[in-house]
Design a protein around this motif. Structure first.
Motif, PDB file in Angstrom:
ATOM      1  N   HIS A 118       0.945  -1.217   0.083  1.00  0.00           N
ATOM      2  CA  HIS A 118      -0.018  -0.132   0.124  1.00  0.00           C
ATOM      3  C   HIS A 118       0.798   1.169  -0.191  1.00  0.00           C
ATOM      4  O   HIS A 118       0.654   2.221  -0.887  1.00  0.00           O
ATOM      5  CB  HIS A 118      -1.041  -0.061   1.140  1.00  0.00           C
ATOM      6  N   HIS A 122       1.499   4.016  -2.923  1.00  0.00           N
ATOM      7  CA  HIS A 122       0.955   5.668  -2.616  1.00  0.00           C
ATOM      8  C   HIS A 122       2.476   6.238  -3.231  1.00  0.00           C
ATOM      9  O   HIS A 122       2.200   7.520  -3.913  1.00  0.00           O
ATOM     10  CB  HIS A 122       1.053   5.969  -1.047  1.00  0.00           C
ATOM     11  N   TYR A 126      -0.533   6.273  -6.652  1.00  0.00           N
ATOM     12  CA  TYR A 126      -1.752   5.650  -6.911  1.00  0.00           C
ATOM     13  C   TYR A 126      -2.286   6.299  -5.358  1.00  0.00           C
ATOM     14  O   TYR A 126      -1.655   6.735  -4.323  1.00  0.00           O
ATOM     15  CB  TYR A 126      -1.755   4.230  -6.429  1.00  0.00           C
ATOM     16  N   ASP A 127      -3.756   6.552  -5.384  1.00  0.00           N
ATOM     17  CA  ASP A 127      -4.296   6.892  -4.285  1.00  0.00           C
ATOM     18  C   ASP A 127      -5.632   6.491  -4.419  1.00  0.00           C
ATOM     19  O   ASP A 127      -6.236   5.683  -5.106  1.00  0.00           O
ATOM     20  CB  ASP A 127      -4.470   8.801  -4.520  1.00  0.00           C
ATOM     21  N   HIS A 128      -6.583   6.636  -3.354  1.00  0.00           N
ATOM     22  CA  HIS A 128      -7.681   5.973  -3.046  1.00  0.00           C
ATOM     23  C   HIS A 128      -8.815   6.939  -2.422  1.00  0.00           C
ATOM     24  O   HIS A 128      -9.741   6.543  -1.885  1.00  0.00           O
ATOM     25  CB  HIS A 128      -7.728   4.598  -2.338  1.00  0.00           C
ATOM     26  N   PRO A 131     -13.697   6.775  -5.595  1.00  0.00           N
ATOM     27  CA  PRO A 131     -14.041   5.428  -5.941  1.00  0.00           C
ATOM     28  C   PRO A 131     -13.287   4.782  -7.002  1.00  0.00           C
ATOM     29  O   PRO A 131     -12.815   3.538  -6.731  1.00  0.00           O
ATOM     30  CB  PRO A 131     -15.513   5.528  -6.167  1.00  0.00           C
ATOM     31  N   GLU A 133     -10.340   5.401  -8.426  1.00  0.00           N
ATOM     32  CA  GLU A 133      -9.045   5.465  -7.655  1.00  0.00           C
ATOM     33  C   GLU A 133      -8.807   4.213  -6.713  1.00  0.00           C
ATOM     34  O   GLU A 133      -7.976   3.460  -6.832  1.00  0.00           O
ATOM     35  CB  GLU A 133      -8.423   6.505  -7.164  1.00  0.00           C
ATOM     36  N   GLU A 134      -9.770   4.068  -5.817  1.00  0.00           N
ATOM     37  CA  GLU A 134      -9.769   2.997  -4.832  1.00  0.00           C
ATOM     38  C   GLU A 134      -9.907   1.676  -5.473  1.00  0.00           C
ATOM     39  O   GLU A 134      -8.925   0.857  -4.920  1.00  0.00           O
ATOM     40  CB  GLU A 134     -10.879   3.262  -3.966  1.00  0.00           C
ATOM     41  N   ARG A 135     -10.587   1.446  -6.333  1.00  0.00           N
ATOM     42  CA  ARG A 135     -10.951   0.183  -7.219  1.00  0.00           C
ATOM     43  C   ARG A 135      -9.580  -0.191  -7.792  1.00  0.00           C
ATOM     44  O   ARG A 135      -9.015  -1.192  -7.498  1.00  0.00           O
ATOM     45  CB  ARG A 135     -12.071   0.006  -8.121  1.00  0.00           C
ATOM     46  N   PHE A 138      -6.585  -0.759  -4.967  1.00  0.00           N
ATOM     47  CA  PHE A 138      -6.724  -1.935  -4.144  1.00  0.00           C
ATOM     48  C   PHE A 138      -6.830  -3.232  -4.929  1.00  0.00           C
ATOM     49  O   PHE A 138      -6.223  -4.186  -4.350  1.00  0.00           O
ATOM     50  CB  PHE A 138      -8.250  -1.857  -3.390  1.00  0.00           C
TER      51      PHE A 138
END
Length: 178
Positions: A118, A122, A126-128, A131, A133-135, A138
């Motif tokens: 994780h 970052h 990458y970021d979350h 929604p 970005e999160e998909r 992750f």
């Protein structure tokens, strides 16, 4: 690739495993082999201080990432060829992670591996927060973890087989001496 670990947490963790998973992710993400990464492990009080200072949020957290160099372009695999850089620092809190691991029914080592992936993602941009970005993040995080675990299992079996082969050769070598 230079990856340094500084454990200031007082919790015994496998630094080799943290380096292994970080190196795997950086290799898989095609980060320049001259890149440098630092992983720092802190206790809850020190992590709570960083969390408040940088995120304005009270209490400790599991992982924080502090990028050093601007990685655009080149931080993501879909960008042009990446160059060497000091990627930054990943800060982990093993005490906090231990509670999460227990709540999720797995080991501290598994939790720290996940948090390391994780943190590296970052650092790579990458970021979350959103929604989509999160998909994306992750799903990539899960795939990288699964691939790393599969590689570790394969290495374990190869090492076991090599040891069995060595024992067999030694056994037959001794027959020649009879």
């Amino acid at each position: 690739m230079s990856i340094e670990v500084s454990n200031e947490s007082g919790v015994a963790v496998s630094e080799e495993e943290l380096i292994s998973i970080a190196r795997f992710v950086l290799d898989r993400m095609k980060v320049n082999p001259a890149a440098e990464l630092s992983i720092v492990l802190l206790g809850t009080a020190a992590m709570a201080d960083l969390h408040m200072r940088w995120m304005d949020l009270p209490g400790p957290t599991d992982v924080m990432s502090f990028p050093m160099d601007e990685l655009e372009p080149g931080g993501r695999p879909d960008a042009p060829e990446p160059g060497p850089a000091m990627l930054g620092d990943i800060v982990l809190c093993p005490e906090f992670a231990a509670d999460q691991a227990a709540a999720n029914g797995h080991s501290l080592g598994q939790e720290l591996a996940l948090l390391t992936v994780h943190g590296v993602l970052h650092l790579l941009g990458y970021d979350h927060a959103e929604p989509d970005e999160e998909r994306e993040m992750f799903a990539l995080q899960q795939q990288l973890l699964e691939d790393w675990v599969a590689e570790q299992v394969e290495l374990y079996h190869k090492e076991r087989q090599s040891e069995k082969d060595r024992q067999l050769v030694d056994k037959f070598r001794n027959l020649d001496e009879l």
